[in-house]
Design a protein around this motif. Sequence first.
Motif, PDB file in Angstrom:
ATOM      1  N   THR A 198       0.830  -1.207   0.000  1.00  0.00           N
ATOM      2  CA  THR A 198       0.000   0.000   0.000  1.00  0.00           C
ATOM      3  C   THR A 198       0.866   1.259   0.000  1.00  0.00           C
ATOM      4  O   THR A 198       0.629   2.185  -0.782  1.00  0.00           O
ATOM      5  N   VAL A 199       1.866   1.301   0.865  1.00  0.00           N
ATOM      6  CA  VAL A 199       2.759   2.471   0.923  1.00  0.00           C
ATOM      7  C   VAL A 199       3.516   2.628  -0.389  1.00  0.00           C
ATOM      8  O   VAL A 199       3.651   3.739  -0.915  1.00  0.00           O
ATOM      9  N   CYS A 242       1.138   3.900  -3.121  1.00  0.00           N
ATOM     10  CA  CYS A 242       0.847   5.328  -2.887  1.00  0.00           C
ATOM     11  C   CYS A 242       2.037   6.197  -3.293  1.00  0.00           C
ATOM     12  O   CYS A 242       1.860   7.243  -3.930  1.00  0.00           O
ATOM     13  N   ALA A 243       3.248   5.772  -2.959  1.00  0.00           N
ATOM     14  CA  ALA A 243       4.443   6.555  -3.294  1.00  0.00           C
ATOM     15  C   ALA A 243       4.675   6.589  -4.799  1.00  0.00           C
ATOM     16  O   ALA A 243       4.945   7.656  -5.372  1.00  0.00           O
ATOM     17  N   LEU A 257      -0.432   8.796  -4.666  1.00  0.00           N
ATOM     18  CA  LEU A 257      -1.743   8.731  -4.031  1.00  0.00           C
ATOM     19  C   LEU A 257      -1.661   9.140  -2.574  1.00  0.00           C
ATOM     20  O   LEU A 257      -0.646   8.950  -1.920  1.00  0.00           O
ATOM     21  N   ARG A 258      -2.761   9.686  -2.085  1.00  0.00           N
ATOM     22  CA  ARG A 258      -2.868  10.051  -0.670  1.00  0.00           C
ATOM     23  C   ARG A 258      -4.135   9.430  -0.120  1.00  0.00           C
ATOM     24  O   ARG A 258      -5.168   9.455  -0.774  1.00  0.00           O
ATOM     25  N   PRO A 259      -4.069   8.901   1.108  1.00  0.00           N
ATOM     26  CA  PRO A 259      -5.276   8.326   1.705  1.00  0.00           C
ATOM     27  C   PRO A 259      -6.016   9.338   2.573  1.00  0.00           C
ATOM     28  O   PRO A 259      -5.412  10.243   3.148  1.00  0.00           O
ATOM     29  N   PHE A 304      -8.548   6.852  -1.632  1.00  0.00           N
ATOM     30  CA  PHE A 304      -7.261   7.272  -2.179  1.00  0.00           C
ATOM     31  C   PHE A 304      -7.514   8.295  -3.274  1.00  0.00           C
ATOM     32  O   PHE A 304      -8.412   8.127  -4.103  1.00  0.00           O
ATOM     33  N   TYR A 305      -6.718   9.370  -3.250  1.00  0.00           N
ATOM     34  CA  TYR A 305      -6.855  10.394  -4.288  1.00  0.00           C
ATOM     35  C   TYR A 305      -5.488  10.817  -4.785  1.00  0.00           C
ATOM     36  O   TYR A 305      -4.475  10.616  -4.131  1.00  0.00           O
ATOM     37  N   ARG A 306      -5.495  11.394  -5.982  1.00  0.00           N
ATOM     38  CA  ARG A 306      -4.293  11.923  -6.618  1.00  0.00           C
ATOM     39  C   ARG A 306      -4.533  13.412  -6.871  1.00  0.00           C
ATOM     40  O   ARG A 306      -5.599  13.799  -7.333  1.00  0.00           O
TER      41      ARG A 306
END
Length: 186
Positions: free
Chosen positions: A35-36, A39-40, A44-46, A65-67
């Motif tokens: 997951t990390v 996201c990296a 992406l940000r949770p 999750f969004y960008r």
Amino acid sequence: MAPRRPDSPRRSLWQWLGSALLTVSAILGAVAIVTVAVCAVFGLRPVVVISGSMEPTLPVGSLVFYRTVPAADVVKGDIVTVPRQDGGTGLITHRVKEVTTKGDVTTLRLKGDANATPDPLPYVVSSVGSFVGVIPVAGTIALAARTPLGIAAVATYVAALVAVIVFGRRRPAARKRRQAGHLPAE
């Protein structure tokens, strides 16, 4: 399933518990690392859904999750995450009902799927969090882990894991002596 060999030792409760705890820990660790990493790599940000304004699309307790994208790229119907405009702290994740762009300024009108009316204030933004995906219930777990009870539960789990690893291992020397008939079986 292969039958147990008569000379193989029986596994104790500690060994079964240790095996289960290690397996669960390995799975949770792998999920967290993936997951990390995702996201990296994908930027992406949770964010955790804490209200029912977007139900049933985004249930309370979900991890969204969004960008980050330019606000000018947003179209009606998109789900976006933006800073609150009512003076409160935090973020709002709602559906875009109207987009107005004049020069470098983009104004959004948003509405939660479960809300009867659009948000009262417009959102003047240069960038937004564009919805990418959701994991139901994961946000509840993430928030619970930050409470005193959640921290105590995690600490208890770690202590149980350490205890099982330390006390559940059979000592090779003891096993050899037992097999040679010098120690009684457990």
